[in-house]
Design a protein around this motif. Structure first.
Motif, PDB file in Angstrom:
ATOM      1  N   PRO A 112      47.976  55.521  36.662  1.00  0.00           N
ATOM      2  CA  PRO A 112      48.385  53.948  36.715  1.00  0.00           C
ATOM      3  C   PRO A 112      48.626  53.255  37.881  1.00  0.00           C
ATOM      4  CG  PRO A 112      49.834  55.379  35.241  1.00  0.00           C
ATOM      5  CD  PRO A 112      48.947  56.431  35.896  1.00  0.00           C
ATOM      6  N   GLY A 147      45.765  51.507  39.859  1.00  0.00           N
ATOM      7  CA  GLY A 147      45.600  50.208  39.079  1.00  0.00           C
ATOM      8  C   GLY A 147      46.933  49.191  39.157  1.00  0.00           C
ATOM      9  N   TYR A 177      49.179  46.267  39.640  1.00  0.00           N
ATOM     10  CA  TYR A 177      48.938  45.014  39.979  1.00  0.00           C
ATOM     11  C   TYR A 177      50.499  44.428  40.351  1.00  0.00           C
ATOM     12  CZ  TYR A 177      48.398  39.951  39.716  1.00  0.00           C
ATOM     13  OH  TYR A 177      48.481  38.627  39.868  1.00  0.00           O
ATOM     14  N   VAL A 178      51.368  44.545  39.613  1.00  0.00           N
ATOM     15  CA  VAL A 178      52.593  43.798  39.972  1.00  0.00           C
ATOM     16  C   VAL A 178      53.264  44.085  41.153  1.00  0.00           C
ATOM     17  CG1 VAL A 178      54.766  43.471  38.742  1.00  0.00           C
ATOM     18  CG2 VAL A 178      53.209  43.353  37.334  1.00  0.00           C
ATOM     19  N   GLU A 226      51.715  42.629  44.243  1.00  0.00           N
ATOM     20  CA  GLU A 226      51.851  41.356  44.222  1.00  0.00           C
ATOM     21  C   GLU A 226      52.887  40.930  44.866  1.00  0.00           C
ATOM     22  OE1 GLU A 226      49.258  39.932  44.208  1.00  0.00           O
ATOM     23  OE2 GLU A 226      49.568  37.816  43.614  1.00  0.00           O
ATOM     24  N   GLY A 284      43.924  46.176  41.929  1.00  0.00           N
ATOM     25  CA  GLY A 284      44.192  45.572  40.585  1.00  0.00           C
ATOM     26  C   GLY A 284      44.390  44.118  41.148  1.00  0.00           C
ATOM     27  N   LEU A 295      40.806  42.783  41.156  1.00  0.00           N
ATOM     28  CA  LEU A 295      40.253  42.470  39.929  1.00  0.00           C
ATOM     29  C   LEU A 295      40.939  40.906  39.312  1.00  0.00           C
ATOM     30  CD1 LEU A 295      40.147  45.259  37.208  1.00  0.00           C
ATOM     31  CD2 LEU A 295      40.654  42.845  36.525  1.00  0.00           C
ATOM     32  N   MET A 296      41.954  40.892  39.560  1.00  0.00           N
ATOM     33  CA  MET A 296      42.919  39.607  38.991  1.00  0.00           C
ATOM     34  C   MET A 296      42.177  38.545  39.490  1.00  0.00           C
ATOM     35  SD  MET A 296      44.961  39.984  36.473  1.00  0.00           S
ATOM     36  CE  MET A 296      46.480  40.577  35.749  1.00  0.00           C
ATOM     37  N   ALA A 298      34.394  41.118  38.103  1.00  0.00           N
ATOM     38  CA  ALA A 298      35.653  41.750  37.679  1.00  0.00           C
ATOM     39  C   ALA A 298      35.359  42.721  37.132  1.00  0.00           C
ATOM     40  CB  ALA A 298      36.502  40.814  36.904  1.00  0.00           C
ATOM     41  N   THR A 308      35.881  46.983  37.717  1.00  0.00           N
ATOM     42  CA  THR A 308      36.564  47.822  36.548  1.00  0.00           C
ATOM     43  C   THR A 308      35.914  49.114  36.340  1.00  0.00           C
ATOM     44  OG1 THR A 308      37.563  45.867  35.831  1.00  0.00           O
ATOM     45  CG2 THR A 308      37.691  48.132  34.442  1.00  0.00           C
ATOM     46  N   MET A 323      36.235  51.424  39.291  1.00  0.00           N
ATOM     47  CA  MET A 323      37.402  51.842  38.915  1.00  0.00           C
ATOM     48  C   MET A 323      37.637  53.321  38.133  1.00  0.00           C
ATOM     49  SD  MET A 323      41.428  50.364  38.638  1.00  0.00           S
ATOM     50  CE  MET A 323      40.907  48.678  38.756  1.00  0.00           C
TER      51      MET A 323
END
Lengths: 297, 318
Positions: B251, B254, B256-257, B260, B271, B274-275, B287, B291, B294
């Motif tokens: 995890p 990937g 993202y949060v 960011e 991540g 991709l976003m 995107a 993926t 990845m």
């Protein structure tokens, strides 16, 4: 491993470890009572950010939607996850069983951006396939358009359920594996039908795993940002999405107040339920032991 | 006799029971990946949905167009890396840097979680039952509170005028704030912090099953505690270390949060790439290609992990 007194150095290490885990949470709570708008400057004790929070309609709407989805997710995930866990623990090998086992556990480790994007593309394809622009015809099409016509509650629900059923399945599976099967076998020998055995014997015996699975799913769903970001449409803002955009727009002490409420709520809840579960488990183990002893095994 | 009757009825019931979760996962988990693969071979389009169709009907002819351009974008960058110097290639590449950062930060996070988490799991497993329950609950408790809010809390701690810098300045260790936020350091802190429980719990469940008699035997035979640890405890907890590492590494790639919020746009991870392609650039095919690559990078560890888990389960059964 046997219980031994922990040496002082280990105690210090544990203290440091738990400090690392709890320092951020403690700082959130402290600064939620801060008068100042600046998060790091202490301006005196105040409850004004709680007041701001309770008067913010956007937060309340987002929280309502989040709780609704979390409730629906947890309930469906427990049903599907229990069946999946039961299949994994009891049915042995069957055709396609390794694919099944892989699919059940994969959502737990798979990066959420991958799961989110792929599900979104499926929903978009479904939306196009159903063709919701024309007038609705037939029950199936109406239902399809309600669910996939535009992304929102239903698509988020499906996404969260797929993620959460993995956790429930693993909990149920491990509980079933360590469970004594003699009660089930006895019921079978006495002529109980499989369905009845499952509902009358198995379900009560694994109820603890079901409760933890439901709570875990509820929390995961309530907390999920990435999957929701892909699966939500305009007009469906969940609590994590509100939090994320608030953080991006700059630090607002309102979030500290929200965090404190969540932390207090969760702590009280987890401590109480842990107490209850431990005592219930002890009682059940004792009852089973007594039953076995009386049966002359 | 009744059992025999049941056995005859069972297969039908079994298929039915299995079909429910199986069907759900095929439809909502496996099928979506084929859509990702399909769309990665299309081109963006101003349409609803925003990509071109692979199969088109034109004057009684069926035309199939597989557009590999999205993969070329990424592969060309990889080639540029091989041909020019690192810094030159890095300055005009987005994808390779993102993949590289993701793998690197995920690996650092995994190693740090293992180093920090192992002694915690070990001590919890060795404490008596009452303490053990309390300690486990203390590890789980942060996990139950919002992940976003816990990440957000680190901003307040690591900022220039945040808690940590204030403490260090008051103590006179530093004279001016050191930049702790919006760099790789803050991203790693956030990731280690968030993923630590995922390492501790599998480690704990393996360590707690360890037979204490083995250690006693080792001590009786004259092994020093450290010897016994390295020769017995560590090898026997290999399963927990692998399970925990996978629960963290896969995890984390990937994630993202955390980059960011704590990386502040300085730390490019996959991540985020991709976003951006999916959201701001409205380039769904790109995107999707990101993926797919990845997934290819992660498929080896995922398959390895599943094999390992299956083996563990088989071993647990017998």
């Amino acid at each position: 491993m046997n219980g031994k007194k922990m040496p002082l150095s280990n105690k210090l290490y544990m203290l440091l470890g738990f400090f690392f885990l709890y320092a951020p949470i403690i700082s959130l709570v402290i600064y939620s009572f801060n008068e100042s708008r600046l998060v790091t400057v202490w301006g005196g004790f105040s409850l004004k950010w709680y007041q701001v929070l309770f008067n913010d309609e956007a937060v309340i709407a987002a929280a309502k939607l989040s709780f609704k989805i979390a409730f629906m997710t947890a309930s469906l995930a427990v049903v599907l996850g229990t069946i999946a866990g039961f299949v994994l623990a009891r049915f042995g090998r069957f055709r396609g069983s390794s694919l099944f086992a892989g699919m059940v556990t994969a959502p737990m480790v798979m990066p959420e951006v991958i799961v989110g994007l792929s599900m979104l593309l499926l929903f978009v394809a479904l939306q196009t396939a159903i063709g919701c622009d024309g007038e609705a015809a037939g029950l199936l099409k109406t239902a399809g358009c309600y669910a996939f016509g535009e992304r929102g509650m239903v698509t988020i629900w499906i996404g969260h359920t797929t993620l959460c059923m993995a956790y429930v399945a693993v909990l149920v599976q491990s509980r079933l594996r360590e469970m004594d099967r003699s009660l089930e076998d006895a019921a079978m020998d006495l002529g109980c039908r499989p369905w009845k055995v499952f509902f009358v014997i198995t379900i009560p015996l694994i109820s603890q795993a079901l409760v933890s699975g439901w709570l875990l799913s509820f929390t995961l769903s309530l907390d999920d940002y990435v999957l929701t970001a892909f699966l939500s449409g305009p007009g469906s803002t969940t609590l994590p999405q509100w939090i994320f955009s608030s953080i991006r727009l700059g630090l607002t002490p309102e979030i500290n107040a929200l965090a404190t409420i969540i932390i207090v709520f969760v702590t009280v809840f987890v401590v109480i339920s842990n107490r209850l579960m431990v005592s219930a488990q002890a009682k059940r183990d004792k009852a089973i032991q007594q039953a076995v002893a009386q049966g002359g095994h | 006799m009744i059992k025999g009757l049941l056995m005859r009825c069972l297969p039908k019931g079994r298929t039915l029971v299995t079909a429910v979760p199986y069907g759900w996962l095929l439809l909502f988990f496996l099928l979506p990946f084929f859509f990702v693969l399909k769309i990665s071979f299309t081109e963006p389009d101003i349409a609803q949905p925003p990509y071109t169709q692979i199969v088109q009907q034109e004057e009684n002819k069926t035309i199939i167009t597989l557009n590999t351009g999205k993969y070329h974008t990424i592969l060309d960058e990889a080639k540029a890396f091989a041909e020019t110097s690192w810094s030159e290639a890095a300055s005009n590449s987005q994808y390779i840097i993102s993949y590289w950062n993701s793998l690197k930060l995920a690996l650092i996070t995994t190693v740090l979680c293992l180093i920090i988490g192992y002694p915690i799991a070990y001590n919890i497993a060795r404490s008596d039952e009452a303490t053990r329950n309390t300690l486990l609950m203390l590890v789980m408790l942060p996990f139950w509170t919002s992940f976003l809010l816990r990440v957000y809390a680190w901003i307040g701690i690591l900022k220039d005028n945040g808690v940590l810098n204030n403490i260090l300045m008051t103590l006179g260790i530093i004279n001016e704030p050191i930049p702790l936020l919006y760099n790789q350091f803050s991203v790693i802190v956030g990731m280690v912090y968030s993923y630590l429980p995922f390492m501790i719990l599998p480690l704990f469940s393996h360590l707690v099953k360890l037979d204490g008699r083995l250690l006693e035997a080792a001590a009786d035979l004259g092994a020093k505690p450290w010897d016994a640890f390295f020769k017995i405890t560590l090898p026997l907890s290999k399963g927990g270390m692998i399970a925990g590492s996978m629960m963290v590494f896969i995890p984390a790639v990937g994630e993202y949060v955390i980059p960011e919020l704590l990386g502040g746009g300085e730390v490019l991870m996959i991540g985020k790439r991709l976003m951006d392609d999916f959201g701001a650039n409205m380039d769904w095919p790109q995107a999707s290609a990101v993926t797919v690559i990845m997934m290819i990078l992660l498929i080896a560890p995922i398959i390895w992990f599943h094999r390992f888990e299956a083996k563990q389960m088989e071993a647990g059964k017998s």
